[in-house]
Scaffold this motif. Structure first.
Motif, PDB file in Angstrom:
ATOM      1  N   GLU A 177      28.883 -20.983 -49.179  1.00 22.18           N
ATOM      2  CA  GLU A 177      28.490 -22.024 -48.235  1.00 22.18           C
ATOM      3  C   GLU A 177      26.985 -22.256 -48.165  1.00 22.18           C
ATOM      4  O   GLU A 177      26.536 -23.400 -48.133  1.00 22.18           O
ATOM      5  CB  GLU A 177      29.039 -21.680 -46.838  1.00 22.18           C
ATOM      6  N   ASP A 189      41.240 -28.953 -37.639  1.00 20.43           N
ATOM      7  CA  ASP A 189      40.452 -29.302 -36.452  1.00 20.43           C
ATOM      8  C   ASP A 189      39.372 -28.248 -36.181  1.00 20.43           C
ATOM      9  O   ASP A 189      39.152 -27.843 -35.036  1.00 20.43           O
ATOM     10  CB  ASP A 189      41.358 -29.468 -35.222  1.00 20.43           C
ATOM     11  N   GLY A 190      38.761 -27.763 -37.229  1.00 20.81           N
ATOM     12  CA  GLY A 190      37.648 -26.834 -37.088  1.00 20.81           C
ATOM     13  C   GLY A 190      38.042 -25.380 -36.912  1.00 20.81           C
ATOM     14  O   GLY A 190      37.186 -24.512 -36.837  1.00 20.81           O
ATOM     15  N   VAL A 191      39.345 -25.102 -36.833  1.00 22.59           N
ATOM     16  CA  VAL A 191      39.791 -23.727 -36.607  1.00 22.59           C
ATOM     17  C   VAL A 191      40.655 -23.279 -37.785  1.00 22.59           C
ATOM     18  O   VAL A 191      41.557 -24.007 -38.199  1.00 22.59           O
ATOM     19  CB  VAL A 191      40.627 -23.627 -35.308  1.00 22.59           C
ATOM     20  N   ASP A 200      25.148 -27.880 -45.715  1.00 19.60           N
ATOM     21  CA  ASP A 200      24.643 -28.796 -44.685  1.00 19.60           C
ATOM     22  C   ASP A 200      24.954 -30.255 -45.007  1.00 19.60           C
ATOM     23  O   ASP A 200      24.505 -31.156 -44.312  1.00 19.60           O
ATOM     24  CB  ASP A 200      23.124 -28.595 -44.535  1.00 19.60           C
ATOM     25  N   ASN A 236      29.031 -30.034 -49.301  1.00 21.71           N
ATOM     26  CA  ASN A 236      29.760 -30.309 -48.050  1.00 21.71           C
ATOM     27  C   ASN A 236      30.141 -29.034 -47.309  1.00 21.71           C
ATOM     28  O   ASN A 236      30.386 -29.049 -46.108  1.00 21.71           O
ATOM     29  CB  ASN A 236      31.009 -31.148 -48.338  1.00 21.71           C
ATOM     30  N   GLY A 262      43.868 -28.770 -44.229  1.00 20.76           N
ATOM     31  CA  GLY A 262      43.119 -29.256 -43.069  1.00 20.76           C
ATOM     32  C   GLY A 262      41.957 -30.149 -43.450  1.00 20.76           C
ATOM     33  O   GLY A 262      41.429 -30.902 -42.637  1.00 20.76           O
ATOM     34  N   ASN A 263      41.536 -30.058 -44.702  1.00 19.33           N
ATOM     35  CA  ASN A 263      40.378 -30.809 -45.180  1.00 19.33           C
ATOM     36  C   ASN A 263      40.721 -32.290 -45.334  1.00 19.33           C
ATOM     37  O   ASN A 263      40.059 -33.156 -44.768  1.00 19.33           O
ATOM     38  CB  ASN A 263      39.923 -30.172 -46.500  1.00 19.33           C
ATOM     39  N   ARG A 298      41.742 -24.628 -42.582  1.00 19.56           N
ATOM     40  CA  ARG A 298      40.908 -25.055 -41.458  1.00 19.56           C
ATOM     41  C   ARG A 298      41.452 -26.367 -40.910  1.00 19.56           C
ATOM     42  O   ARG A 298      41.406 -27.393 -41.597  1.00 19.56           O
ATOM     43  CB  ARG A 298      39.458 -25.219 -41.904  1.00 19.56           C
TER      44      ARG A 298
END
Ligand SMILES: [Zn+2]
Length: 579
Positions: free
Chosen positions: A120, A500-502, A153, A150, A444-445, A498
């Protein structure tokens, strides 16, 4: 390749034959006449993937094959004067892993160069590049990449970042999708590229609007401007690349791959040099432009297969290492991918109803290619990702006169499939070849958005396949997802993505057990080859391909599996990692 050893025992024993062996050796007075097996492994938590003895503590190897599987006490009694004994102190040992879908040559640039996939932070990318530069002669190219801004940042990297860690090496790194290339100043200088360079159609050289200077990012075909740069040909030598990819696979416990590279001669050169420490079951691709009848094309491909088989047969390596290379099937494609709305779907995309995917062939063309492949005894593997693409291929198999004799026909990826088509896999005898990380990376992406929550139960339906009696072969599709089988198997166990961010599991009804995942990464892949009785499990009479892990796996294997390491990998009883 290590030196060839003469087989000491005959190579086929029925199960429990070690009792006989043991009796014989104890009666020998002269120890020289009872040298025992070449190698025994004891005190192990052995997952054999052999339903007749699912768990064991130890095994013995002679002539490159397993000759006994049993308890530590039983196997120790077989040891002779010349037997190497490996006491693994309780850790888990599994069969050599079989990756059902790789592109070794395409991925080799990551094995030779740097691999930034799934990382990342940009500062971590730069640390890896700095380390690589320190171990690479100045002036030599540093290639690879698979970076994804992606994950970081969201801002594209610059040439100055590369200059700060590798000023004396030309650096050219592709992004994870292969759409962008990131170069440093020396690479740009050596390739003779400037803001005024003519750009091939569809490409773009990014320029900083304030300074008018190149940013170091080259989009699409502009990445090709570096192809003729000095030193690039040596840096992308396919034989060196394959060798590096083979070594990487061995380091991850992989001893066999179903490879889609279609570069027979390059693989044969690695084989002839004795460096192919991996069994490669390769798919042959028809030419991109179909300008003859499918029968003519497959007649030519069958002749090519014959040439390759003769060349392999003339080499004595396979007598001591077992099968190492064959053209086993043909690879076709019918659609694209979900991320770009190019996978063929039965109903419109949920967030882009106007998107119409173009199939890569008409139904008639697909059916004719499948029938011709069968006519020339090629099992068929077809890339199909959308539910309509999968249906088309099943229709093509159903229509082929030669289907009945082809139990190894397969569909690759199958990211969305309707329940009635799952039944047709079983009815038609078609294998599902699926790559777990394609699900966990991306549901989720973008997958939920593209296909909608109502179709989600049809996505990556691993358990539906197994419960319907469909053979399920697992693999990576490396370099599009991690080559590490422990990550891929862990994905089937936790099925987390992932959302919704979780990070959380989704559709948990489709998870697999560790035993099911391990079968999918071993014997299931062997069953697709002509080597099903020779590899795929720790069984008496099979080639001794096995992997020693760094710890004993718990009874309930969870996602911590992805953090385990391979300590050693053996092919036909010979250590190929570490070498
Ligand atoms: Zn692929």
């Amino acid at each position: 390749m290590k030196s060839l050893r003469k087989p000491i025992f005959a190579t086929t024993y029925i199960s429990l034959s070690f009792f006989l062996l043991c009796g014989c050796s104890l009666q020998q007075d002269d120890a020289d006449e009872a040298p025992g097996p070449d190698l025994i492994v004891v005190n192990a938590d052995v997952h054999t993937v052999d339903s007749s003895i699912p768990k064991a503590e130890a095994f013995a190897i002679a002539g490159g094959k397993f000759v006994a599987v049993g308890s530590t006490t039983e196997i120790r009694q077989l040891a002779g004067n010349n037997t190497e004994i490996i006491d693994v102190a309780g850790v888990t040992v599994i069969p050599g892993l079989i990756d059902g879908h790789t592109h070794l040559l395409m991925g080799s640039v990551l094995a030779v160069g740097v691999d930034l996939s799934e990382i990342e932070e940009k500062r971590d990318w730069l640390g890896i590049i700095r380390d690589k530069a320190q171990g690479t002669p100045e002036g030599s190219w540093i290639l690879g990449g698979a970076w994804d801004h992606n994950l970081s940042d969201g801002v594209l990297p610059t040439k100055e970042m590369l200059d700060s860690v590798a000023p004396d090496h030309p650096v050219l790194l592709r992004d994870i999708d292969g759409h962008s290339a990131w170069a440093n100043s020396l690479a740009i200088e050596m390739a003779g590229v400037s803001a005024d360079s003519p750009v091939p159609p569809g490409g773009e050289i990014l320029i900083d609007p304030e300074t008018g200077e190149l940013t170091g990012i080259f989009l699409e075909s502009a990445g090709g401007l570096f192809g003729d740069a000095p030193g690039m040909a040596e840096a992308t030598d396919p034989v060196a690349g394959i060798k590096a990819a083979v070594d990487l696979a061995n380091s991850l416990g992989i001893t066999t791959v179903h490879d889609m590279s279609n570069n027979f001669d390059e693989f044969l050169r690695v084989f002839e040099a004795g460096d192919l420490t991996l069994r490669v079951w390769q798919g042959a691709r028809p030419p991109r432009v179909i300008d003859r009848s499918p029968s003519e094309i497959y007649a030519e491909m069958a002749a090519e297969r014959e040439r390759v088989r003769l060349q392999v047969a003339e080499n004595s390596q396979t007598e001591v290492m077992g099968p190492l290379f064959d053209i086993g099937y043909t690879k076709l494609m019918i659609d694209g991918v979900l991320s770009t709305y190019t996978a063929l779907m039965k109903a419109p995309y949920s967030d882009n109803p106007d998107a119409v995917a173009e199939p890569f062939a008409t139904r008639d063309q697909l059916n004719a290619m499948i029938a011709a492949a069968h006519e020339y005894d090629f099992p068929v593997a077809v890339h199909a990702i959308g539910d309509a693409g999968v249906s088309w291929v099943l229709d093509g198999f159903a229509a082929s006169p030669g289907k009945a004799g082809m139990q190894s026909d397969r569909i690759e990826h199958i990211e969305v499939v309707t329940p009635d088509d799952v039944q047709r896999f079983e009815a038609l005898g078609v294998v599902a070849s699926m790559q777990p990380h394609h699900a966990t990376c991306c549901v989720g992406n973008y997958v939920i958005d593209h296909i909608g929550r109502d179709r989600l139960p049809n996505a990556y339906a691993w358990r539906s396949m197994l419960d319907t009696g469909v053979p399920l072969v697992l693999g990576s599709d490396w370099p599009t997802s991690p080559l590490n089988p422990l990550i891929q198997m862990a994905d089937t166990i936790h099925r987390e993505t992932r959302i919704d961010g979780v990070v959380r599991p989704w559709d948990e009804g489709n998870t697999l057990s560790f035993a099911e995942a391990l079968y999918g990464y071993t014997q299931a892949g062997a069953n697709m080859t002509s080597w099903s009785d020779e590899i795929g499990s720790i069984s008496v009479g099979k080639w001794a391909d096995f992997v020693i892990l760094d710890e004993k796996l718990p009874d309930n294997v969870d996602r911590a599996l992805e953090n385990r390491q391979v300590t050693a990998t053996y092919l036909a009883g010979q250590r190929v990692y570490p070498d």
